[in-house]
Motif scaffolding. Structure first.
Motif, PDB file in Angstrom:
ATOM      1  N   SER A 176       0.747  -1.344  -0.113  1.00 29.94           N
ATOM      2  CA  SER A 176       0.214  -0.048  -0.032  1.00 29.94           C
ATOM      3  C   SER A 176       0.785   1.162  -0.065  1.00 29.94           C
ATOM      4  N   ASP A 177       2.169   1.208   0.373  1.00 33.42           N
ATOM      5  CA  ASP A 177       3.063   2.233   0.139  1.00 33.42           C
ATOM      6  C   ASP A 177       3.132   2.841  -1.103  1.00 33.42           C
ATOM      7  N   MET A 178       2.523   2.223  -2.175  1.00 33.07           N
ATOM      8  CA  MET A 178       2.648   2.561  -3.617  1.00 33.07           C
ATOM      9  C   MET A 178       1.612   3.379  -3.834  1.00 33.07           C
ATOM     10  N   ILE A 179       0.429   3.513  -3.087  1.00 29.68           N
ATOM     11  CA  ILE A 179      -0.546   4.252  -3.398  1.00 29.68           C
ATOM     12  C   ILE A 179      -0.494   5.793  -3.614  1.00 29.68           C
ATOM     13  N   PRO A 180       0.699   6.572  -2.893  1.00 31.98           N
ATOM     14  CA  PRO A 180       0.795   7.862  -3.181  1.00 31.98           C
ATOM     15  C   PRO A 180       1.450   8.201  -4.184  1.00 31.98           C
ATOM     16  N   SER A 181       2.198   7.192  -5.068  1.00 31.03           N
ATOM     17  CA  SER A 181       2.905   7.364  -6.148  1.00 31.03           C
ATOM     18  C   SER A 181       1.641   7.428  -7.265  1.00 31.03           C
ATOM     19  N   VAL A 182       0.625   6.260  -7.011  1.00 28.46           N
ATOM     20  CA  VAL A 182      -0.177   6.349  -8.022  1.00 28.46           C
ATOM     21  C   VAL A 182      -1.090   7.412  -7.930  1.00 28.46           C
ATOM     22  N   GLU A 183      -1.382   8.027  -6.788  1.00 24.48           N
ATOM     23  CA  GLU A 183      -2.492   9.221  -6.757  1.00 24.48           C
ATOM     24  C   GLU A 183      -1.901  10.401  -7.273  1.00 24.48           C
ATOM     25  N   THR A 232      -0.241 -14.948  -4.102  1.00 28.11           N
ATOM     26  CA  THR A 232      -0.562 -14.932  -2.697  1.00 28.11           C
ATOM     27  C   THR A 232      -0.852 -13.465  -2.010  1.00 28.11           C
ATOM     28  N   GLN A 233      -0.351 -12.533  -2.700  1.00 26.64           N
ATOM     29  CA  GLN A 233      -0.491 -11.167  -2.145  1.00 26.64           C
ATOM     30  C   GLN A 233      -1.985 -10.492  -2.350  1.00 26.64           C
ATOM     31  N   LYS A 234      -2.385  -9.913  -1.498  1.00 24.40           N
ATOM     32  CA  LYS A 234      -3.811  -9.125  -1.577  1.00 24.40           C
ATOM     33  C   LYS A 234      -3.331  -7.777  -1.225  1.00 24.40           C
ATOM     34  N   SER A 235      -3.887  -6.946  -1.990  1.00 21.54           N
ATOM     35  CA  SER A 235      -4.086  -5.430  -1.804  1.00 21.54           C
ATOM     36  C   SER A 235      -4.904  -4.666  -2.484  1.00 21.54           C
ATOM     37  N   PHE A 236      -6.164  -4.767  -2.073  1.00 23.37           N
ATOM     38  CA  PHE A 236      -7.535  -4.265  -2.604  1.00 23.37           C
ATOM     39  C   PHE A 236      -7.370  -2.504  -2.319  1.00 23.37           C
ATOM     40  N   ALA A 237      -6.583  -2.149  -1.440  1.00 22.03           N
ATOM     41  CA  ALA A 237      -6.493  -0.637  -1.423  1.00 22.03           C
ATOM     42  C   ALA A 237      -5.753  -0.162  -2.597  1.00 22.03           C
ATOM     43  N   LEU A 238      -4.706  -0.911  -2.940  1.00 24.55           N
ATOM     44  CA  LEU A 238      -3.684  -0.211  -4.070  1.00 24.55           C
ATOM     45  C   LEU A 238      -4.722  -0.721  -5.075  1.00 24.55           C
ATOM     46  N   ALA A 239      -5.195  -1.648  -5.362  1.00 25.89           N
ATOM     47  CA  ALA A 239      -5.881  -2.031  -6.775  1.00 25.89           C
ATOM     48  C   ALA A 239      -7.138  -0.981  -6.809  1.00 25.89           C
ATOM     49  N   SER A 240      -7.727  -0.517  -5.879  1.00 34.06           N
ATOM     50  CA  SER A 240      -8.764   0.257  -5.908  1.00 34.06           C
ATOM     51  C   SER A 240      -8.539   1.788  -6.433  1.00 34.06           C
ATOM     52  N   LYS A 241      -7.059   2.034  -6.362  1.00 31.11           N
ATOM     53  CA  LYS A 241      -6.431   3.490  -6.981  1.00 31.11           C
ATOM     54  C   LYS A 241      -6.049   3.020  -8.429  1.00 31.11           C
ATOM     55  N   CYS A 242      -5.909   2.132  -8.695  1.00 32.90           N
ATOM     56  CA  CYS A 242      -5.473   1.790 -10.176  1.00 32.90           C
ATOM     57  C   CYS A 242      -6.726   1.775 -11.358  1.00 32.90           C
ATOM     58  N   ASP A 243      -6.424   1.433 -12.499  1.00 31.09           N
ATOM     59  CA  ASP A 243      -7.346   1.484 -13.544  1.00 31.09           C
ATOM     60  C   ASP A 243      -7.778   0.013 -13.921  1.00 31.09           C
ATOM     61  N   HIS A 244      -6.462  -0.793 -13.604  1.00 30.85           N
ATOM     62  CA  HIS A 244      -6.811  -2.267 -14.055  1.00 30.85           C
ATOM     63  C   HIS A 244      -5.919  -2.955 -12.819  1.00 30.85           C
TER      64      HIS A 244
END
Length: 209
Positions: A137-144, A162-174
């Motif tokens: 989720s530390d990648m979220i600011p970069s995407v924003e 095996t990883q899950k990141s719905f928070a990051l996924a929600s910020k991306c287009d796909h």
């Protein structure tokens, strides 16, 4: 049909631990031809420009360091593979119950390097699509920041097995869940023996078989 240029940014340790935690049948997939794999993930109208791989040296484990170095050298034969190394720094952790302290290491700089690389490439129009490979989720600011600067620029996330990141996924287009593409991993392996340009031969680590 106009071809869309794609640049991939891999959070190396997140990607590695995703494979590691996927079970014993995934272990041999560590010896991956990274560029070949992501080329197989491109759609018909997409062209892979480069793969930026961000990692750090495992300073506390000589065998892991040696295996990782082989992996880096084998992949760097392909000019589309760009390696970016951060640092591991010592860190002390204190038990809240007994006060006992242990020494460990934490990776530094990779998040900043990923963010900087993505922003520079979008700003300079080196790519039409950005793909970040991570569940952090530390990648979220970069995407924003990218979406604020260039809202029309697509940012995709490829989530490691095996990883899950719905928070990051929600910020991306796909979002693409890589655990569903094991066959493409298998099809993208490096040969057991890789010959470097200087003639030196790298052998797949025995514990990666």
């Amino acid at each position: 049909m106009k071809t869309k240029k794609v640049i991939v940014y891999v959070d190396g340790y997140n990607f590695y631990y995703g494979l590691k935690h996927s079970g014993s049948t995934w272990k041999r997939l560590y010896w991956l031809d990274v560029v070949k794999f992501f080329e197989r993930m491109m759609l018909r109208d997409q062209e892979l420009v480069e793969v930026n791989y961000f990692s750090a040296r495992p300073v506390d484990d000589p065998q892991a360091y040696y295996n990782q170095d082989k992996f880096f050298q084998a992949n760097e034969i392909n000019p589309k593979f760009k390696l970016h190394l951060g640092l591991y720094k010592k860190k002390k952790i204190k038990c809240q119950n007994c006060g006992f302290k242990i020494k460990t290491y934490e990776e530094k700089e990779s998040d900043v390097r990923v963010a900087t690389g993505m922003l520079v490439d979008v700003y300079s129009r080196r790519c039409d699509i950005t793909i970040v490979v991570s569940a952090d989720s530390d990648m979220i600011p970069s995407v924003e920041i990218i979406k604020n600067f260039a809202p029309e620029h697509p940012v995709h996330v490829f989530v490691p097995p095996t990883q899950k990141s719905f928070a990051l996924a929600s910020k991306c287009d796909h979002v693409v869940w890589l655990e569903h593409y094991k066959a493409r991993f298998v099809q993208s392996m490096l040969p057991d023996d890789v010959t470097l340009t200087n003639g030196h031969v790298l052998h797949r680590p025995n514990n990666w078989k």
